[in-house]
Write a protein that holds these residues in place. Structure first.
Motif, PDB file in Angstrom:
ATOM      1  N   GLN A  76       0.763  -1.124   0.157  1.00  0.00           N
ATOM      2  CA  GLN A  76       0.113   0.050   0.081  1.00  0.00           C
ATOM      3  C   GLN A  76       0.965   1.233  -0.088  1.00  0.00           C
ATOM      4  N   LEU A  77       0.575   2.183  -1.009  1.00  0.00           N
ATOM      5  CA  LEU A  77       1.315   3.461  -0.829  1.00  0.00           C
ATOM      6  C   LEU A  77       0.395   4.470  -0.076  1.00  0.00           C
ATOM      7  N   THR A  78       1.192   4.749   1.126  1.00  0.00           N
ATOM      8  CA  THR A  78       0.718   5.787   1.866  1.00  0.00           C
ATOM      9  C   THR A  78       0.540   7.364   1.079  1.00  0.00           C
ATOM     10  N   GLY A  79      -0.453   8.021   1.486  1.00  0.00           N
ATOM     11  CA  GLY A  79      -0.727   9.481   0.805  1.00  0.00           C
ATOM     12  C   GLY A  79      -0.988   9.179  -0.553  1.00  0.00           C
ATOM     13  N   TYR A  80      -1.608   8.168  -1.179  1.00  0.00           N
ATOM     14  CA  TYR A  80      -2.303   7.918  -2.329  1.00  0.00           C
ATOM     15  C   TYR A  80      -3.434   7.039  -2.127  1.00  0.00           C
ATOM     16  N   CYS A  81      -4.307   7.197  -2.839  1.00  0.00           N
ATOM     17  CA  CYS A  81      -5.683   6.417  -2.989  1.00  0.00           C
ATOM     18  C   CYS A  81      -6.545   6.290  -3.865  1.00  0.00           C
TER      19      CYS A  81
END
Length: 116
Positions: A76-81
């Motif tokens: 999971q890439l934090t700061g992206y959704c």
């Protein structure tokens, strides 16, 4: 390159309200990216928004309707959704996500330019 053109137009119109922003559009991430002041800000990918926001707000936004974590290469890439249609159906909801991305845009780092 399939993306929701109606959603793109809604984002385009909202961003255009601010005369202080330099906005460019670029086809990327299998959709349409809105580059604001030289930095990738928000994208339209298929039927979803792809948002770039302050990673410190991850827990807060994860509880919002339509939120989907952005998983790349198994993590999971934090700061992206991603945000599906349940999260942007009303204008108020769409504005929340666009504003969230704009608030982080000034702090975000621009990607390095590729040498030609």
């Amino acid at each position: 390159m399939a993306y929701n053109t109606n959603l793109a137009e809604r984002v385009r119109k909202y961003l255009a309200k601010s005369t202080s922003l330099i906005i460019q559009e670029k086809k990327m991430f299998s959709g349409l990216a809105f580059i604001v002041n030289g930095k990738m800000c928000i994208n339209i990918s298929n039927e979803k928004l792809m948002c770039r926001f302050d990673p410190g707000r991850e827990n807060e936004v994860a509880d919002k309707p339509g939120y989907e974590p952005l998983i790349m290469k198994g993590r999971q890439l934090t700061g992206y959704c991603y945000v599906n249609s349940a999260g942007y159906s009303s204008q108020k909801d769409l504005e929340f996500w666009v504003d969230l991305c704009l608030m982080f845009n000034d702090k975000a780092k621009a990607s390095k330019k590729k040498k030609s």
